[in-house]
Motif scaffolding. Structure first.
Motif, short mmCIF file in Angstrom:
data_model
loop_
_atom_site.label_atom_id
_atom_site.label_comp_id
_atom_site.label_asym_id
_atom_site.label_seq_id
_atom_site.Cartn_x
_atom_site.Cartn_y
_atom_site.Cartn_z
N THR A 10 73.66 51.27 54.74
CA THR A 10 73.43 50.38 53.62
C THR A 10 72.01 50.56 53.12
O THR A 10 71.22 51.31 53.71
CB THR A 10 73.60 48.90 54.02
N ARG A 11 71.66 49.85 52.07
CA ARG A 11 70.30 49.91 51.52
C ARG A 11 69.26 49.46 52.55
O ARG A 11 68.09 49.83 52.45
CB ARG A 11 70.20 49.03 50.28
N SER A 15 64.50 49.83 54.61
CA SER A 15 63.57 48.70 54.47
C SER A 15 62.16 49.01 54.92
O SER A 15 61.18 48.74 54.21
CB SER A 15 64.12 47.49 55.24
N ALA A 16 62.00 49.59 56.10
CA ALA A 16 60.66 49.84 56.64
C ALA A 16 59.90 50.85 55.78
O ALA A 16 58.72 50.65 55.45
CB ALA A 16 60.74 50.32 58.08
N MET A 21 55.97 52.27 51.48
CA MET A 21 55.68 52.99 50.24
C MET A 21 55.24 52.04 49.14
O MET A 21 54.40 52.38 48.29
CB MET A 21 56.90 53.78 49.79
N ALA A 22 55.80 50.83 49.12
CA ALA A 22 55.41 49.85 48.10
C ALA A 22 53.93 49.50 48.24
O ALA A 22 53.23 49.29 47.24
CB ALA A 22 56.27 48.60 48.22
N PRO A 261 53.84 49.28 39.45
CA PRO A 261 53.91 48.03 40.18
C PRO A 261 54.71 48.20 41.46
O PRO A 261 55.76 48.87 41.46
CB PRO A 261 54.63 47.07 39.20
N SER A 262 54.23 47.65 42.54
CA SER A 262 54.92 47.81 43.81
C SER A 262 56.07 46.83 43.93
O SER A 262 56.16 45.84 43.22
CB SER A 262 53.94 47.60 44.98
N GLY A 263 56.95 47.11 44.89
CA GLY A 263 58.08 46.22 45.13
C GLY A 263 59.28 47.01 45.57
O GLY A 263 59.39 48.20 45.30
N ALA A 264 60.19 46.36 46.29
CA ALA A 264 61.41 47.01 46.75
C ALA A 264 62.59 46.13 46.38
O ALA A 264 62.51 44.91 46.48
CB ALA A 264 61.36 47.23 48.26
#
Length: 265
Positions: A10-11, A15-16, A21-22, A261-264
């Motif tokens: 899954t997505r 996560s880590a 990277m964000a 802009p950062s974010g996941a």
């Protein structure tokens, strides 16, 4: 950066790495492929072209051409979409333990795991035991909290894996038939490419890696000595460092993702 997971993942597999990277300034997007995780289950069944089209659609929806990080199935989809496009929707490719020709026995082991326990599990501990047996090199077991995104509770109260079992047979069969298509598409890839392989993988081998590097002679290859096919989960710090180095040195691209802009998601 666009993260495409492997068959049966899954997505959340990203996560880590996406979080790391964000922090560097990358905008990170991950998604569940159809039939996986929280995505829908089509009534008309599954075929590989759907997965190719889905990846292209997600990539083209981004504000800039993303760097694709594709594990196993996600990497194969990225190779096909790139090699078959006059104007690829990606700026670079990071392939995670996958080559257009793979070791059949390794894929068979994955499919055997996915087909096991059709009646599900009575609780999260049973599921944790199954994963521990499948990945004996991992220390510790997954907690109930970690397992929740990977399991669904049915009307009978049993917990079953997040994927739609109806897709296993058609996608497994089509994957083998698509190998010539994937090899030809790989031959046409001109983007910057990084192949990250696990030294303990049973899906790629020195034979398949050598063939890939002949098809894409400009590609870089890094082997992570402690990793199996589950590279991101086995050696996430080294995996993330390799991607950071690749972006900084080898991924010249039309629109730099650094500084966005950062974010996941």
């Amino acid at each position: 950066m666009l993260f495409a997971h492997g068959f049966g993942q899954t997505r959340h597999a990203w996560s880590a790495t996406a979080d790391a990277m964000a922090v560097t300034g990358c905008r990170c997007v991950s998604f569940d492929a159809r039939g996986h995780g929280g995505s829908g289950r089509p009534d008309d069944g599954y075929h590989m072209q759907q997965f190719f089209d889905d990846l292209r659609a997600v990539a083209e929806a981004q504000p800039h051409k993303p760097i694709l990080v594709g594990a196993s199935m996600g990497g194969l989809l990225g190779l096909a979409v790139t090699g078959e496009s006059d104007v690829p929707p990606f700026s670079a490719l990071v392939l995670v333990d996958i080559t257009p020709r793979w070791e059949t026995s390794g894929v068979a082991r994955i499919l055997d795991f996915m087909r096991a326990w059709p009646d599900g599990f009575g609780d999260y501990d049973e599921a944790a035991q199954a994963i521990a047996a499948y990945l004996p090199h991992r220390r510790g077991r997954k907690s109930a909290e970690q397992l929740q995104p990977l399991l669904r509770r049915g009307e009978d109260g049993r917990l079953r894996w997040h994927w739609d079992p109806r897709m296993l047979q058609p996608i497994a069969e089509e994957g083998e038939r698509h190998q010539p298509r994937l090899i030809e598409a790989t031959r046409r890839v001109k983007l910057p490419v990084l192949l990250l392989s696990g030294a303990r993988s049973d899906v790629v081998s020195q034979r398949t890696i050598d063939e890939f590097l002949e098809l894409v002679p400009h590609a870089r290859h890094i082997e992570l000595p402690r990793a199996t096919h589950m590279v991101a989960g086995d050696a996430n710090d080294a995996f993330t460092r390799a991607i950071v180095d690749f972006i900084g040195v080898g991924a010249e691209r039309e629109h730099s993702m650094m500084g966005q802009p950062s974010g996941a998601a």
